[in-house]
Design an enzyme around this catalytic site. Structure first.
Site, PDB file in Angstrom:
ATOM      1  N   CYS A  57       0.840  -1.192   0.000  1.00 60.47           N
ATOM      2  CA  CYS A  57       0.000   0.000   0.000  1.00 60.47           C
ATOM      3  C   CYS A  57       0.878   1.246   0.000  1.00 60.47           C
ATOM      4  O   CYS A  57       1.781   1.380   0.833  1.00 60.47           O
ATOM      5  CB  CYS A  57      -0.906  -0.015   1.229  1.00 60.47           C
ATOM      6  SG  CYS A  57      -1.932   1.458   1.395  1.00 60.47           S
ATOM      7  N   CYS A  60       0.315   3.212   3.586  1.00 61.41           N
ATOM      8  CA  CYS A  60       0.819   2.781   4.896  1.00 61.41           C
ATOM      9  C   CYS A  60       1.908   1.722   4.836  1.00 61.41           C
ATOM     10  O   CYS A  60       2.468   1.373   5.865  1.00 61.41           O
ATOM     11  CB  CYS A  60      -0.330   2.281   5.760  1.00 61.41           C
ATOM     12  SG  CYS A  60      -1.066   0.727   5.184  1.00 61.41           S
ATOM     13  N   CYS A 103      -7.258  -1.120   1.495  1.00 66.94           N
ATOM     14  CA  CYS A 103      -6.229  -1.625   2.401  1.00 66.94           C
ATOM     15  C   CYS A 103      -6.880  -1.907   3.751  1.00 66.94           C
ATOM     16  O   CYS A 103      -7.597  -1.063   4.286  1.00 66.94           O
ATOM     17  CB  CYS A 103      -5.108  -0.599   2.537  1.00 66.94           C
ATOM     18  SG  CYS A 103      -3.853  -1.049   3.757  1.00 66.94           S
ATOM     19  N   CYS A 106      -5.154   0.943   6.433  1.00 66.81           N
ATOM     20  CA  CYS A 106      -5.403   2.394   6.371  1.00 66.81           C
ATOM     21  C   CYS A 106      -6.672   2.757   5.609  1.00 66.81           C
ATOM     22  O   CYS A 106      -6.991   3.933   5.480  1.00 66.81           O
ATOM     23  CB  CYS A 106      -4.199   3.113   5.768  1.00 66.81           C
ATOM     24  SG  CYS A 106      -3.961   2.852   3.996  1.00 66.81           S
ATOM     25  N   CYS A 128      -8.417  -5.549  -9.863  1.00 67.33           N
ATOM     26  CA  CYS A 128      -8.001  -4.457 -10.738  1.00 67.33           C
ATOM     27  C   CYS A 128      -7.565  -3.305  -9.835  1.00 67.33           C
ATOM     28  O   CYS A 128      -8.395  -2.667  -9.188  1.00 67.33           O
ATOM     29  CB  CYS A 128      -9.186  -4.070 -11.616  1.00 67.33           C
ATOM     30  SG  CYS A 128      -8.831  -2.800 -12.821  1.00 67.33           S
TER      31      CYS A 128
END
Length: 143
Positions: A57, A60, A103, A106, A128
């Protein structure tokens, strides 16, 4: 700080106010991760990248996808058939055609999951994902 698959923090443990996100994300990352935007089709940094490594991510650092689950779907965005267990949350969208993926740590917007499209992958799913939502760590860089 990149996190390994074994270091996925508990859900919701990385919350910030918008002004804090704006200070650490580029304007495009903020638009996609925090405002649920979308990359331009075919323009993302990771769309055609197939190097061995881990995608995390961009907000984070939580490890989200291993390169072994990435495939060329031809859709114009990075496509994966599965995520690292516990790394993402899926939320159904109206109409049921797709699931929003965020995510798990976060709540940053990553993209969408489409099911039953007929890809010859183990899950018949296409995650995607917006390139701008990701960071990549090459497997070679950990040696």
């Amino acid at each position: 700080m990149a996190m390994t698959a074994a270091a996925v923090p508990s859900s919701g443990s990385f919350q910030k106010q918008d002004e804090e996100w704006r200070a650490v994300l580029s304007p495009e990352q903020f638009r996609v991760l925090r405002l649920k935007g979308t990359d331009k089709r075919g323009k993302g940094e990771f769309t055609k990248k197939f190097e061995e490594g881990t995608y995390s991510c961009a907000g984070c650092g939580t490890a989200l996808y291993k390169s072994t689950t990435k495939f060329d779907s031809g859709c114009g965005w990075p496509a994966f058939f599965d995520a690292i267990p516990g790394a993402i949350k899926q939320t159904p969208e109206a109409g049921g055609r797709r699931m929003e993926i965020t995510c798990a740590v976060c709540d940053g917007h990553l993209g969408h999951v489409f099911k039953g499209e007929g890809y010859s992958t183990p899950t018949d799913q296409r995650h995607c994902v917006n390139s701008v939502s990701l960071k990549f760590a090459s497997a070679d860089s950990s040696k």
